[in-house]
Write a protein that holds these residues in place. Structure first.
Motif, mmCIF file in Angstrom:
data_model
loop_
_atom_site.group_PDB
_atom_site.id
_atom_site.type_symbol
_atom_site.label_atom_id
_atom_site.label_comp_id
_atom_site.label_asym_id
_atom_site.label_seq_id
_atom_site.Cartn_x
_atom_site.Cartn_y
_atom_site.Cartn_z
ATOM 1 N N UNK A 73 0.848 -1.189 0.000
ATOM 2 C CA UNK A 73 0.000 0.000 0.000
ATOM 3 C C UNK A 73 0.885 1.242 0.000
ATOM 4 N N UNK A 74 0.264 2.403 -0.134
ATOM 5 C CA UNK A 74 0.993 3.665 -0.136
ATOM 6 C C UNK A 74 0.466 4.568 0.960
ATOM 7 N N UNK A 75 1.377 5.255 1.633
ATOM 8 C CA UNK A 75 0.984 6.238 2.635
ATOM 9 C C UNK A 75 0.492 7.501 1.930
ATOM 10 N N UNK A 76 -0.102 8.393 2.701
ATOM 11 C CA UNK A 76 -0.576 9.662 2.147
ATOM 12 C C UNK A 76 0.569 10.446 1.508
ATOM 13 N N UNK A 77 1.728 10.414 2.160
ATOM 14 C CA UNK A 77 2.882 11.144 1.624
ATOM 15 C C UNK A 77 3.380 10.513 0.327
ATOM 16 N N UNK A 78 3.395 9.202 0.259
ATOM 17 C CA UNK A 78 3.839 8.524 -0.956
ATOM 18 C C UNK A 78 2.884 8.789 -2.121
ATOM 19 N N UNK A 79 1.595 8.819 -1.817
ATOM 20 C CA UNK A 79 0.605 9.138 -2.858
ATOM 21 C C UNK A 79 0.845 10.540 -3.392
ATOM 22 N N UNK A 80 1.070 11.496 -2.510
ATOM 23 C CA UNK A 80 1.280 12.882 -2.934
ATOM 24 C C UNK A 80 2.524 13.020 -3.800
ATOM 25 N N UNK A 85 -0.664 13.701 -9.845
ATOM 26 C CA UNK A 85 0.023 14.645 -10.724
ATOM 27 C C UNK A 85 -0.301 16.095 -10.394
ATOM 28 N N UNK A 86 -1.353 16.342 -9.627
ATOM 29 C CA UNK A 86 -1.709 17.704 -9.240
ATOM 30 C C UNK A 86 -1.231 18.068 -7.843
ATOM 31 N N UNK A 87 -0.449 17.212 -7.251
ATOM 32 C CA UNK A 87 0.087 17.474 -5.924
ATOM 33 C C UNK A 87 1.268 18.440 -6.019
ATOM 34 N N UNK A 88 1.425 19.326 -5.044
ATOM 35 C CA UNK A 88 2.587 20.228 -5.045
ATOM 36 C C UNK A 88 3.901 19.525 -4.735
ATOM 37 N N UNK A 89 3.839 18.235 -4.397
ATOM 38 C CA UNK A 89 5.064 17.485 -4.122
ATOM 39 C C UNK A 89 5.250 16.318 -5.091
ATOM 40 N N UNK A 90 4.625 16.395 -6.251
ATOM 41 C CA UNK A 90 4.727 15.317 -7.247
ATOM 42 C C UNK A 90 6.138 15.307 -7.842
ATOM 43 N N UNK A 91 6.844 14.188 -7.730
ATOM 44 C CA UNK A 91 8.266 14.157 -8.075
ATOM 45 C C UNK A 91 8.608 13.266 -9.266
ATOM 46 N N UNK A 92 7.648 12.571 -9.845
ATOM 47 C CA UNK A 92 7.965 11.602 -10.884
ATOM 48 C C UNK A 92 8.707 12.228 -12.060
ATOM 49 N N UNK A 136 6.025 21.831 -12.706
ATOM 50 C CA UNK A 136 4.613 22.169 -12.495
ATOM 51 C C UNK A 136 4.231 21.996 -11.030
ATOM 52 N N UNK A 137 4.715 20.926 -10.401
ATOM 53 C CA UNK A 137 4.410 20.701 -8.989
ATOM 54 C C UNK A 137 4.934 21.846 -8.129
ATOM 55 N N UNK A 138 6.127 22.320 -8.443
ATOM 56 C CA UNK A 138 6.709 23.430 -7.701
ATOM 57 C C UNK A 138 5.879 24.702 -7.870
ATOM 58 N N UNK A 139 5.388 24.930 -9.077
ATOM 59 C CA UNK A 139 4.567 26.115 -9.317
ATOM 60 C C UNK A 139 3.224 25.995 -8.604
ATOM 61 N N UNK A 140 2.644 24.806 -8.598
ATOM 62 C CA UNK A 140 1.396 24.588 -7.855
ATOM 63 C C UNK A 140 1.598 24.926 -6.381
#
Length: 340
Positions: A73-80, A85-92, A136-140
């Motif tokens: 499973x994934x934690x809330x932080x891992x999901x973000x 893709x709309x998360x401000x911490x999306x790193x992919x 984009x995540x950084x700008x969000x």
């Protein structure tokens, strides 16, 4: 050897992050705990490969494993960080940038020997896609909440209706985000890379802001138009070969009370102060991407991604700006405000 084990594991895991993003593995696992077989069925992939991928991600701390249920499973932080893709911490997207750097090693080796440049447009396609997703995540996270509000009077102008030029807009992530937020203003994105401009136009259409945005292929030192209330440079000024000429042209394109916002990678003014994890990221990217891009352009000043405030201030002053200040900062960026 401890440093090596951590770094080498991260390098080998990077392609698995790209696979997880491309195949939708993270997005599916974010919905609920799953076994390898369940995740494979959900994503139309093969269980044996998925099982190995999940084990590597669990060992990396990118997903969690429950030994009692044999599910992941994934934690809330891992999901973000990995699934939204709309998360401000999306790193992919950052890992796509890394893949481009590996693919372009032979080209950069040649310019090391010749002293020539290697233009942004010459890199592997994954650099353009990865940069758009990662930035984009950084700008969000920051553009609307802190960077624009830090520019005195600018948010009010944008809310009332203003003309904005986004220089080096790439795939238009920053341009579209501003256009969605300020419906009374018009936004004009410029980039010398035709492929990116085409992607930006599609992004504007997808966001429903194509009527208030335009994207045009143009060099930074000769972008068209004038009377702009705001001209922006997001993480790109240091990539340019002749940033002083670019800023001088920008000064002429601004309205009398306009503002130029320059967003640059966070950097102190001395090398010794930048020898830290953030500096490591930026110096490495600058070696492969930023410095070669500048060397490929006229003059080839090659500021690098760790130029620092003093050098950016000196460029703006030489270009004719009379007011310059650090308006905002994050652990990864410095935001400068330059005015006529």
């Amino acid at each position: 050897m401890g440093r090596f084990a951590a770094d080498y594991g991260a390098v080998l895991h990077a392609p698995l992050v790209v696979l997880g993003e491309q195949l939708g593995l993270y997005r599916a696992l974010a919905m609920r705990p799953m076994s390898p077989a369940e995740l494979a069925r959900e994503t139309g992939t093969t269980e044996r490969y998925v099982a190995e991928w999940l084990a590597a991600n669990a060992a990396s701390g990118y997903v969690e494993y429950d030994a009692d249920t044999s599910r992941f499973h994934m934690t809330e932080e891992q999901v973000a960080a990995l699934a939204d893709a709309n998360s401000p911490t999306y790193i992919s997207g950052a890992f796509l940038v890394g893949m481009a750097m590996f693919r372009d090693v032979s080209h950069i080796a040649e310019v090391f020997r010749s002293g020539e440049g290697f233009g942004w447009h010459e890199h592997d396609h994954s650099l353009f896609v990865g940069t758009a997703k990662f930035f984009r995540a950084n700008y969000i996270a920051n553009l609307l909440s802190s960077w624009i509000p830090a520019l005195a009077g600018t948010q009010q102008k944008l809310e009332a209706g203003a003309r904005v030029a986004d220089i080096g807009c790439g795939h238009g992530a920053s341009t579209v985000l501003m256009a969605k937020t300020f419906p009374r203003s018009t936004f004009h994105g410029f980039d010398y890379h035709p492929e990116s401009i085409e992607a930006a136009r599609h992004a504007a259409e997808d966001a429903g802001v194509e009527a208030r945005t335009s994207f045009e292929t143009a060099p930074a030192k000769a972008f068209p138009g004038n009377g702009y209330s705001l001209v922006t440079f997001f993480d790109c000024l240091h990539d340019m070969g002749d940033p002083e000429t670019v800023l001088r042209h920008t000064l002429g394109a601004l309205e009398p009370e306009g503002v130029c916002m320059i967003v640059e990678p966070f950097a102190n003014d001395s090398l010794s102060e930048n020898l830290n994890p953030v500096g490591r990221i930026f110096y490495s990217a600058s070696t492969m991407i930023c410095t070669p891009a500048s060397k490929a352009d006229d003059k080839g000043l090659a500021l690098g991604a760790q130029a620092g405030e003093a050098r950016i201030r000196a460029l703006a002053t030489s270009a004719g700006f009379t007011r310059f200040r650090r308006a905002a900062e994050t652990p990864f960026n410095l935001v400068y405000e330059a005015r006529p």
